[in-house]
Write a protein that holds these residues in place. Structure first.
Motif, PDB file in Angstrom:
ATOM      1  N   VAL A 169      -1.257 -12.842   1.301  1.00 16.58           N
ATOM      2  CA  VAL A 169      -2.005 -13.358   2.450  1.00 16.58           C
ATOM      3  C   VAL A 169      -3.052 -12.340   2.873  1.00 16.58           C
ATOM      4  CG1 VAL A 169      -0.348 -12.436   4.159  1.00 16.58           C
ATOM      5  CG2 VAL A 169      -1.713 -14.425   4.750  1.00 16.58           C
ATOM      6  N   ASP A 170      -4.176 -12.878   3.354  1.00 16.39           N
ATOM      7  CA  ASP A 170      -5.240 -12.035   3.888  1.00 16.39           C
ATOM      8  C   ASP A 170      -5.078 -12.007   5.406  1.00 16.39           C
ATOM      9  OD1 ASP A 170      -7.679 -11.019   4.852  1.00 16.39           O
ATOM     10  OD2 ASP A 170      -8.749 -11.761   3.086  1.00 16.39           O
ATOM     11  N   VAL A 171      -4.917 -10.822   5.982  1.00 17.38           N
ATOM     12  CA  VAL A 171      -4.648 -10.759   7.428  1.00 17.38           C
ATOM     13  C   VAL A 171      -5.831 -11.247   8.266  1.00 17.38           C
ATOM     14  CG1 VAL A 171      -2.892  -8.937   7.281  1.00 17.38           C
ATOM     15  CG2 VAL A 171      -5.293  -8.291   7.610  1.00 17.38           C
ATOM     16  N   TYR A 176      -0.228   7.901  13.093  1.00 20.09           N
ATOM     17  CA  TYR A 176       0.171   8.722  11.951  1.00 20.09           C
ATOM     18  C   TYR A 176      -0.706   9.961  11.834  1.00 20.09           C
ATOM     19  CZ  TYR A 176       1.928   4.146  10.151  1.00 20.09           C
ATOM     20  OH  TYR A 176       2.528   2.921   9.968  1.00 20.09           O
ATOM     21  N   PRO A 216      -0.347  11.599   5.956  1.00 17.57           N
ATOM     22  CA  PRO A 216       0.809  11.487   5.063  1.00 17.57           C
ATOM     23  C   PRO A 216       0.439  11.790   3.615  1.00 17.57           C
ATOM     24  CG  PRO A 216       0.024   9.313   5.680  1.00 17.57           C
ATOM     25  CD  PRO A 216      -0.907  10.285   6.306  1.00 17.57           C
ATOM     26  N   LYS A 276      -9.439   1.715  14.896  1.00 14.68           N
ATOM     27  CA  LYS A 276      -8.025   1.890  15.239  1.00 14.68           C
ATOM     28  C   LYS A 276      -7.827   1.903  16.762  1.00 14.68           C
ATOM     29  CE  LYS A 276      -6.022   1.799  11.312  1.00 14.68           C
ATOM     30  NZ  LYS A 276      -4.965   0.831  11.010  1.00 14.68           N
ATOM     31  N   SER A 296      -1.573   3.252  13.606  1.00 17.13           N
ATOM     32  CA  SER A 296      -2.807   3.881  14.064  1.00 17.13           C
ATOM     33  C   SER A 296      -2.850   5.312  13.533  1.00 17.13           C
ATOM     34  CB  SER A 296      -2.895   3.820  15.591  1.00 17.13           C
ATOM     35  OG  SER A 296      -4.155   4.311  16.023  1.00 17.13           O
ATOM     36  N   GLY A 344       0.825  -1.214   0.000  1.00 13.54           N
ATOM     37  CA  GLY A 344       0.000   0.000   0.000  1.00 13.54           C
ATOM     38  C   GLY A 344       0.853   1.256   0.000  1.00 13.54           C
ATOM     39  N   PHE A 345       0.186   2.378   0.110  1.00  8.22           N
ATOM     40  CA  PHE A 345       0.860   3.683   0.025  1.00  8.22           C
ATOM     41  C   PHE A 345       1.948   3.807   1.097  1.00  8.22           C
ATOM     42  CE2 PHE A 345       0.160   8.182   1.778  1.00  8.22           C
ATOM     43  CZ  PHE A 345       1.260   8.699   1.108  1.00  8.22           C
ATOM     44  N   ILE A 346       1.563   3.802   2.362  1.00  7.98           N
ATOM     45  CA  ILE A 346       2.550   4.023   3.430  1.00  7.98           C
ATOM     46  C   ILE A 346       3.479   2.817   3.538  1.00  7.98           C
ATOM     47  CG2 ILE A 346       2.884   4.510   5.898  1.00  7.98           C
ATOM     48  CD1 ILE A 346      -0.016   5.716   5.851  1.00  7.98           C
ATOM     49  N   TYR A 404     -14.025   4.318  11.500  1.00  8.85           N
ATOM     50  CA  TYR A 404     -12.608   4.039  11.208  1.00  8.85           C
ATOM     51  C   TYR A 404     -11.761   4.252  12.467  1.00  8.85           C
ATOM     52  CZ  TYR A 404      -7.857   4.970   9.570  1.00  8.85           C
ATOM     53  OH  TYR A 404      -6.486   4.969   9.421  1.00  8.85           O
ATOM     54  N   ASP A 411       0.615  -9.062   1.917  1.00 10.53           N
ATOM     55  CA  ASP A 411      -0.445  -8.204   1.373  1.00 10.53           C
ATOM     56  C   ASP A 411      -1.296  -9.033   0.422  1.00 10.53           C
ATOM     57  OD1 ASP A 411      -1.852  -5.977  -0.017  1.00 10.53           O
ATOM     58  OD2 ASP A 411      -0.365  -4.720   0.973  1.00 10.53           O
ATOM     59  N   ARG A 443      -2.066  -7.732  -2.478  1.00 10.51           N
ATOM     60  CA  ARG A 443      -1.575  -7.401  -3.827  1.00 10.51           C
ATOM     61  C   ARG A 443      -0.054  -7.338  -3.861  1.00 10.51           C
ATOM     62  NH1 ARG A 443      -2.303  -0.999  -4.368  1.00 10.51           N
ATOM     63  NH2 ARG A 443      -2.711  -0.493  -2.207  1.00 10.51           N
ATOM     64  N   LEU A 454       0.332  -2.863   9.008  1.00 12.65           N
ATOM     65  CA  LEU A 454      -0.308  -1.700   8.383  1.00 12.65           C
ATOM     66  C   LEU A 454      -1.561  -2.074   7.593  1.00 12.65           C
ATOM     67  CD1 LEU A 454       2.838  -0.815   8.694  1.00 12.65           C
ATOM     68  CD2 LEU A 454       2.249   0.932   7.031  1.00 12.65           C
ATOM     69  N   ALA A 461      -5.039  -2.684   6.397  1.00 14.12           N
ATOM     70  CA  ALA A 461      -6.314  -2.247   6.965  1.00 14.12           C
ATOM     71  C   ALA A 461      -7.164  -1.658   5.856  1.00 14.12           C
ATOM     72  CB  ALA A 461      -6.074  -1.173   8.033  1.00 14.12           C
TER      73      ALA A 461
HETATM   74  N1  LIG Z   1      -3.202   7.256   4.631  1.00 18.61           N
HETATM   75  C1  LIG Z   1      -3.522   7.861   5.750  1.00 18.61           C
HETATM   76  O1  LIG Z   1      -3.919   9.039   5.724  1.00 18.61           O
HETATM   77  C2  LIG Z   1      -3.392   7.162   7.083  1.00 18.61           C
HETATM   78  C3  LIG Z   1      -3.401   7.933   8.241  1.00 18.61           C
HETATM   79  C4  LIG Z   1      -3.297   7.307   9.473  1.00 18.61           C
HETATM   80  C5  LIG Z   1      -3.185   5.923   9.529  1.00 18.61           C
HETATM   81  N2  LIG Z   1      -3.189   5.190   8.385  1.00 18.61           N
HETATM   82  C6  LIG Z   1      -3.074   3.739   8.498  1.00 18.61           C
HETATM   83  O2  LIG Z   1      -1.879   3.351   7.843  1.00 18.61           O
HETATM   84  C7  LIG Z   1      -2.041   2.046   7.268  1.00 18.61           C
HETATM   85  C8  LIG Z   1      -1.679   2.081   5.799  1.00 18.61           C
HETATM   86  O3  LIG Z   1      -2.528   3.013   5.141  1.00 18.61           O
HETATM   87  P1  LIG Z   1      -2.345   3.379   3.596  1.00 18.61           P
HETATM   88  O4  LIG Z   1      -2.784   4.784   3.441  1.00 18.61           O
HETATM   89  O5  LIG Z   1      -1.012   2.965   3.129  1.00 18.61           O
HETATM   90  O6  LIG Z   1      -3.479   2.444   2.960  1.00 18.61           O
HETATM   91  P2  LIG Z   1      -3.474   1.636   1.577  1.00 18.61           P
HETATM   92  O7  LIG Z   1      -4.898   1.317   1.296  1.00 18.61           O
HETATM   93  O8  LIG Z   1      -2.677   2.343   0.540  1.00 18.61           O
HETATM   94  O9  LIG Z   1      -2.701   0.311   1.948  1.00 18.61           O
HETATM   95  C9  LIG Z   1      -3.282  -0.711   2.693  1.00 18.61           C
HETATM   96  C10 LIG Z   1      -2.698  -2.017   2.203  1.00 18.61           C
HETATM   97  O10 LIG Z   1      -3.263  -3.059   2.998  1.00 18.61           O
HETATM   98  C11 LIG Z   1      -3.628  -4.113   2.136  1.00 18.61           C
HETATM   99  N3  LIG Z   1      -4.735  -4.845   2.735  1.00 18.61           N
HETATM  100  C12 LIG Z   1      -5.982  -4.381   2.996  1.00 18.61           C
HETATM  101  N4  LIG Z   1      -6.736  -5.347   3.526  1.00 18.61           N
HETATM  102  C13 LIG Z   1      -5.944  -6.444   3.622  1.00 18.61           C
HETATM  103  C14 LIG Z   1      -6.143  -7.755   4.088  1.00 18.61           C
HETATM  104  N5  LIG Z   1      -7.334  -8.152   4.563  1.00 18.61           N
HETATM  105  N6  LIG Z   1      -5.112  -8.619   4.046  1.00 18.61           N
HETATM  106  C15 LIG Z   1      -3.902  -8.227   3.552  1.00 18.61           C
HETATM  107  N7  LIG Z   1      -3.648  -7.006   3.083  1.00 18.61           N
HETATM  108  C16 LIG Z   1      -4.664  -6.120   3.120  1.00 18.61           C
HETATM  109  C17 LIG Z   1      -4.032  -3.462   0.831  1.00 18.61           C
HETATM  110  O11 LIG Z   1      -3.950  -4.376  -0.262  1.00 18.61           O
HETATM  111  C18 LIG Z   1      -3.043  -2.327   0.734  1.00 18.61           C
HETATM  112  O12 LIG Z   1      -1.884  -2.698   0.016  1.00 18.61           O
HETATM  113  C19 LIG Z   1      -3.474   1.643   7.550  1.00 18.61           C
HETATM  114  O13 LIG Z   1      -3.500   0.854   8.709  1.00 18.61           O
HETATM  115  C20 LIG Z   1      -4.169   2.956   7.787  1.00 18.61           C
HETATM  116  O14 LIG Z   1      -5.323   2.814   8.565  1.00 18.61           O
HETATM  117  C21 LIG Z   1      -3.286   5.768   7.155  1.00 18.61           C
END
Ligand SMILES: NC(=O)c1ccc[n+]([C@@H]2O[C@H](COP(=O)([O-])OP(=O)(O)OC[C@H]3O[C@@H](n4cnc5c(N)ncnc54)[C@H](O)[C@@H]3O)[C@@H](O)[C@H]2O)c1
Length: 308
Positions: free
Chosen positions: A45-47, A165, A168, A142, A109, A10-12, A138, A31, A33, A66, A68
């Motif tokens: 894997v699915d968490v 966080y 970001p 968390k 979180s 994912g992004f972060i 949401y 992940d 993907r 991460l 979620a």
């Molecule tokens: N982006 C934000 O603004 C932000 C802010 C605070 C906290 N967060 C937290 O940071 C974390 C990452 O966020 P992000 O913005 O990178 O999100 P994102 O959607 O870009 O990445 C999430 C990743 O988790 C994977 N995923 C989702 N469900 C899954 C499952 N059941 N099994 C396996 N993989 C799974 C997705 O495929 C994806 O690659 C999350 O926990 C999010 O809640 C994000």
């Protein structure tokens, strides 16, 4: 060390992977993907699948959790799936870490946990908040995940750390977020829609800075601790819209629209503890980070006529 990152595609997570590799760790992405690079181990894997996650996390020294449902709109649309992923997925990850004797566990979180905070002044990690205050589902997911981490820490001695966080931004961010939306509209010559009067500010945090905090949080003193990781500089949405217009060379108008219900009001958050204990502070100022991000978004924008 061999470090697992759930949500590492994912992004972060992808930036956390980059930061860990940069300092010489080996990384396993867990992940649904594919990860963004090939020089990592990958377990699809699915968490929510506890047996599969138990298997996929064998041999890890550290687990960053991460994965979620991170999109609040998606959480609103389907709260049950979001709770199963965010809370159920966290307990599966904690259980896997415990049973595989993984040395450190980190939870992603959010500073949204402070949205129900009463009073003035910046929120710090021990600021109390009420369970009956209004908040987003949401955020509740968390908070529940954080509580589970502390349960596993206190009851079973799992060395847990919670990272809250801020907001970001940076390359690979999700298209639905405010910066990509502004860039898309600016490139299409459409008005940039600013909720309210645009004077509400956010402390946007460059994702590379956030990722670096994960490396620093590997320090033993972070065990059992919670850290706010927020941006240094408040930026109004109006300033953001104007900066995007400038960086894209767009003539798009800025149009003011009513605020959406449920938006995070942006309680001030202090990251002093992370600065003091981990030596972390953001290094990329907003103008620099935004220029990098806009350039990336332009390079990765879909061809005309195709919406993401
Ligand atoms: N982006 C934000 O603004 C932000 C802010 C605070 C906290 N967060 C937290 O940071 C974390 C990452 O966020 P992000 O913005 O990178 O999100 P994102 O959607 O870009 O990445 C999430 C990743 O988790 C994977 N995923 C989702 N469900 C899954 C499952 N059941 N099994 C396996 N993989 C799974 C997705 O495929 C994806 O690659 C999350 O926990 C999010 O809640 C994000």
């Amino acid at each position: 060390m061999l470090i697992g990152v759930t949500g590492g595609a994912g992004f972060i997570g992808s930036h956390v992977v980059d930061a860990l590799l940069e300092v010489g760790h080996r990384v396993r992405v867990l992940d649904l993907r594919l990860p963004h690079r090939e020089d990592v181990e990958f377990q699809q894997v699915d968490v929510r699948d506890r047996e599969a996650l138990l298997e996929a996390t064998r041999g890890l020294n550290v687990l960053f959790h991460l994965a979620a449902v991170a999109d609040v709109e998606e959480v609103s649309r389907d709260p049950i799936s979001a709770m199963v992923a965010n809370v159920g997925g966290t307990v599966c990850a904690l259980e896997a870490a415990l049973r595989n004797e993984i040395g450190r566990f980190f939870l992603a979180s959010t500073v949204w946990v402070y949205s129900s905070l009463a009073g003035e002044g910046p929120a710090h990690e021990e600021s109390p908040f009420s369970v009956s205050a209004p908040r987003h589902i949401y955020t509740t997911s968390k908070l529940a995940a954080e509580m589970l981490c502390h349960d596993y820490g206190h009851r079973y001695g799992l060395p847990v750390t919670v990272l809250r966080y801020g907001i970001p931004y940076g390359p690979r961010m999700r298209p639905a977020l405010v910066i990509p939306t502004f860039v898309r509209r600016a490139l299409a010559g459409e008005p940039l829609l600013v909720a309210g009067d645009g004077t509400q500010s956010r402390r946007f945090l460059y994702v590379g800075d956030l990722a670096r905090a994960h490396v620093l949080a590997l320090a033993p003193r972070a065990i059992g601790q919670t850290y706010n990781l927020d941006g240094a500089e408040p930026v109004t949405i109006l300033r953001l819209a104007e900066a995007v217009r400038r960086l894209t060379g767009s003539c798009s108008a800025i149009q003011f629209v009513p605020e959406r219900g449920g938006d995070y009001r942006g309680h001030e958050t202090s990251s002093d503890k992370a600065r003091r204990e981990l030596g972390w502070e953001p290094q990329v100022d907003f103008d620099t980070g935004l220029a990098i991000t806009v350039r990336w978004l332009i390079e990765h924008s879909p061809p005309p006529g195709r919406r993401p």
